[in-house]
Scaffold this active site. Structure first.
Site, mmCIF file in Angstrom:
data_model
loop_
_atom_site.group_PDB
_atom_site.id
_atom_site.type_symbol
_atom_site.label_atom_id
_atom_site.label_comp_id
_atom_site.label_asym_id
_atom_site.label_seq_id
_atom_site.Cartn_x
_atom_site.Cartn_y
_atom_site.Cartn_z
ATOM 1 N N LYS A 1 -13.004 -1.767 -16.717
ATOM 2 C CA LYS A 1 -14.180 -0.881 -16.737
ATOM 3 C C LYS A 1 -14.619 -0.526 -18.155
ATOM 4 O O LYS A 1 -13.897 -0.746 -19.124
ATOM 5 C CB LYS A 1 -13.883 0.379 -15.917
ATOM 6 C CG LYS A 1 -13.939 0.070 -14.428
ATOM 7 C CD LYS A 1 -13.938 1.298 -13.564
ATOM 8 C CE LYS A 1 -14.091 0.870 -12.104
ATOM 9 N NZ LYS A 1 -13.821 1.947 -11.180
ATOM 10 N N ARG B 1 -6.326 -0.371 -8.095
ATOM 11 C CA ARG B 1 -7.319 -1.376 -7.685
ATOM 12 C C ARG B 1 -7.596 -2.261 -8.899
ATOM 13 O O ARG B 1 -8.113 -1.773 -9.903
ATOM 14 C CB ARG B 1 -8.581 -0.641 -7.224
ATOM 15 C CG ARG B 1 -9.678 -1.522 -6.679
ATOM 16 C CD ARG B 1 -10.874 -0.669 -6.252
ATOM 17 N NE ARG B 1 -11.941 -1.504 -5.719
ATOM 18 C CZ ARG B 1 -12.822 -2.155 -6.476
ATOM 19 N NH1 ARG B 1 -12.767 -2.066 -7.779
ATOM 20 N NH2 ARG B 1 -13.768 -2.888 -5.900
#
Ligand code: HH2
Length: 261
Positions: A202, A236
């Site tokens: 991210k 995740r």
């Protein structure tokens, strides 16, 4: 939790994986690499992503759900739409991962009548606008209050607490500083329930390291280990094999592992 994005435009790779053959091959690869759980999604939630109609989302995810049903790992479906939830559950999904935190009308009802697991994620706004200068009075308590309220609403609708995971939603309507405060404050959020954390590749990793998406694995592994140390039960990730290796070494070196915990 290995990520299977059946999308043409995910932030993490921008590879078109809407061809079912490709998506299923990717899902099988993640299982072979040691994923305990797959998260299958048919709509990108990257900042600025356009919404996708339910029918398109279902066309993308159902072939993967069908093909992976007997793979030996539970299957999660990443969706905000009650209609997609219901159809996915009828096709064998084990868990619904809602980045909207079950706030859409009908979302709680879609899962309440089944025995599936649920992941409630916090997002401020929606993907189209969420990164436009997000503001919080106190990010940790605001996210904790949202997650606690949605957990309570799910429980009132009949979803037992052991079916519910909570996720602070790293990168969803948060500045770098907000993301860091949440990552550092996971132990406090953990008091609301078991945590799932997604930080793989991210922008928070990009901002800290100056790296492009394809070069964020080392930073992602460090963030993943920090999340586990702070109490995340599920992580995740895009890079399952590397995550497994990092966790294996880290566990062998931690006091808990030496004590047999
Ligand atoms: N992050 C993404 C999507 N779904 N679900 C949960 N519970 N937690 C997350 O942090 C999370 C999520 C975004 O990552 P990705 O799926 O790789 O990208 P995209 O949404 O662009 O497909």
């Amino acid at each position: 939790m290995g990520i299977v994005n059946v999308t043409p435009d995910s932030f993490s790779d921008r590879i078109d994986r809407t061809d079912p053959v490709e998506a299923i091959a990717w899902a099988r690869r993640l299982v072979a690499e040691g994923a305990d759980l797959l998260d299958i999604g048919g709509e990108s939630t990257r900042p600025g992503a356009p919404a996708v109609p339910a029918a398109v989302e279902l066309d993308r995810i159902l072939p993967v759900l069908e093909a992976m049903r007997d793979s030996g790992v539970p299957l999660s479906v990443d969706t905000r739409k009650p209609e997609v939830m219901r159809v996915a559950l009828a096709h064998g999904a084990d868990l619904i991962n809602d980045v909207g935190g079950f706030t859409a009308p009908g979302a709680i009802d879609a899962v309440a009548a089944t025995d599936c697991g649920v992941c409630v994620m916090h997002m401020k706004g929606d993907p189209a606008t969420m990164q436009h200068a997000p503001e919080y009075a106190e990010v940790l308590s605001e996210v904790a209050a949202f997650l606690g309220a949605q957990r309570d609403a799910l429980e009132r609708a009949g979803v037992a607490s052991d079916r519910i995971m909570l996720d602070p939603g790293i990168g969803f309507g948060k500045s770098l500083e907000h993301n860091l405060m949440l990552m550092r404050g996971l132990a406090a959020l953990r008091e609301q329930g078991p945590l799932l954390v997604g930080v793989s590749r991210k922008s928070v990793i990009g901002r800290l390291t100056g790296r492009e998406v394809g070069e964020r694995l080392p930073g992602s592994l460090a963030a993943m280990l920090a999340a586990v140390r702070e109490g995340a039960s599920v992580v995740r990730v895009h890079d399952v094999a590397a995550t497994r290796d990092a966790l294996t070494v880290w566990r062998a070196l931690t006091t808990e592992a030496l004590n047999g915990a």
